[in-house]
Design a protein around this motif. Structure first.
Motif, PDB file in Angstrom:
ATOM      1  N   GLU A 171     152.236 -21.205  18.334  1.00  0.00           N
ATOM      2  CA  GLU A 171     151.307 -21.180  19.619  1.00  0.00           C
ATOM      3  C   GLU A 171     152.561 -22.341  20.270  1.00  0.00           C
ATOM      4  O   GLU A 171     152.808 -21.430  21.410  1.00  0.00           O
ATOM      5  N   PHE A 219     151.573 -12.545  14.694  1.00  0.00           N
ATOM      6  CA  PHE A 219     152.262 -13.164  15.242  1.00  0.00           C
ATOM      7  C   PHE A 219     153.705 -12.639  16.063  1.00  0.00           C
ATOM      8  O   PHE A 219     154.039 -12.311  14.935  1.00  0.00           O
ATOM      9  N   LYS A 252     153.718 -16.143  19.720  1.00  0.00           N
ATOM     10  CA  LYS A 252     152.582 -15.466  20.602  1.00  0.00           C
ATOM     11  C   LYS A 252     151.479 -14.713  19.470  1.00  0.00           C
ATOM     12  O   LYS A 252     152.123 -13.538  18.856  1.00  0.00           O
ATOM     13  N   GLN A 310     148.834 -21.347  12.799  1.00  0.00           N
ATOM     14  CA  GLN A 310     148.729 -20.813  14.099  1.00  0.00           C
ATOM     15  C   GLN A 310     148.954 -21.609  15.086  1.00  0.00           C
ATOM     16  O   GLN A 310     149.242 -21.535  15.721  1.00  0.00           O
TER      17      GLN A 310
END
Length: 119
Positions: free
Chosen positions: A82, A103, A87, A78
């Motif tokens: 990012e 995401f 997102k 994650q």
């Protein structure tokens, strides 16, 4: 009809193919082969596929298939997503046998990442 047919290729729309390619290169180390300015293909990622120029998006809530990547370290993955510009659209949640998050990549397509439940 052959009973040995298997999924072989997947295609996604992309409003910004260069941004999508850069994101996937940074986040996952994917490489691409361009076929003109409106199509770029990837391979050796578990399932081969490509991105075609379009203003549409592939999002599960609109009925699109959700492609799910597997990770051994969900929190690290994650963070990498990012940092590369993805997102988070659904934070990490548990389900029977594992955990996952969703995401959105720069062209607006939704993907998910899952890992086995820690024992």
């Amino acid at each position: 009809m052959s009973s040995s047919l298997k999924l072989n290729y997947v295609e996604f729309p992309a409003s910004d193919i260069p941004a999508t390619k850069l994101f996937l290169e940074k986040a996952f180390g994917w490489s691409f082969q361009d076929f003109g300015p409106d199509y770029s293909a990837f391979s050796d990622q578990g399932l081969d596929g490509g991105f075609y120029q379009s203003e549409l998006t592939s999002v599960a809530s609109n009925g699109s298939a959700l492609l799910v990547l597997k990770s051994n370290d969900l929190e690290h993955t994650q963070s990498v997503i990012e940092s590369a510009g993805g997102k988070i659209s659904a934070p990490i949640f548990s389900f029977p046998g594992g955990r996952r998050f969703h995401f959105i990549e720069p062209s607006g397509n939704e993907f998910a990442v899952w890992c086995l439940m820690s024992t």
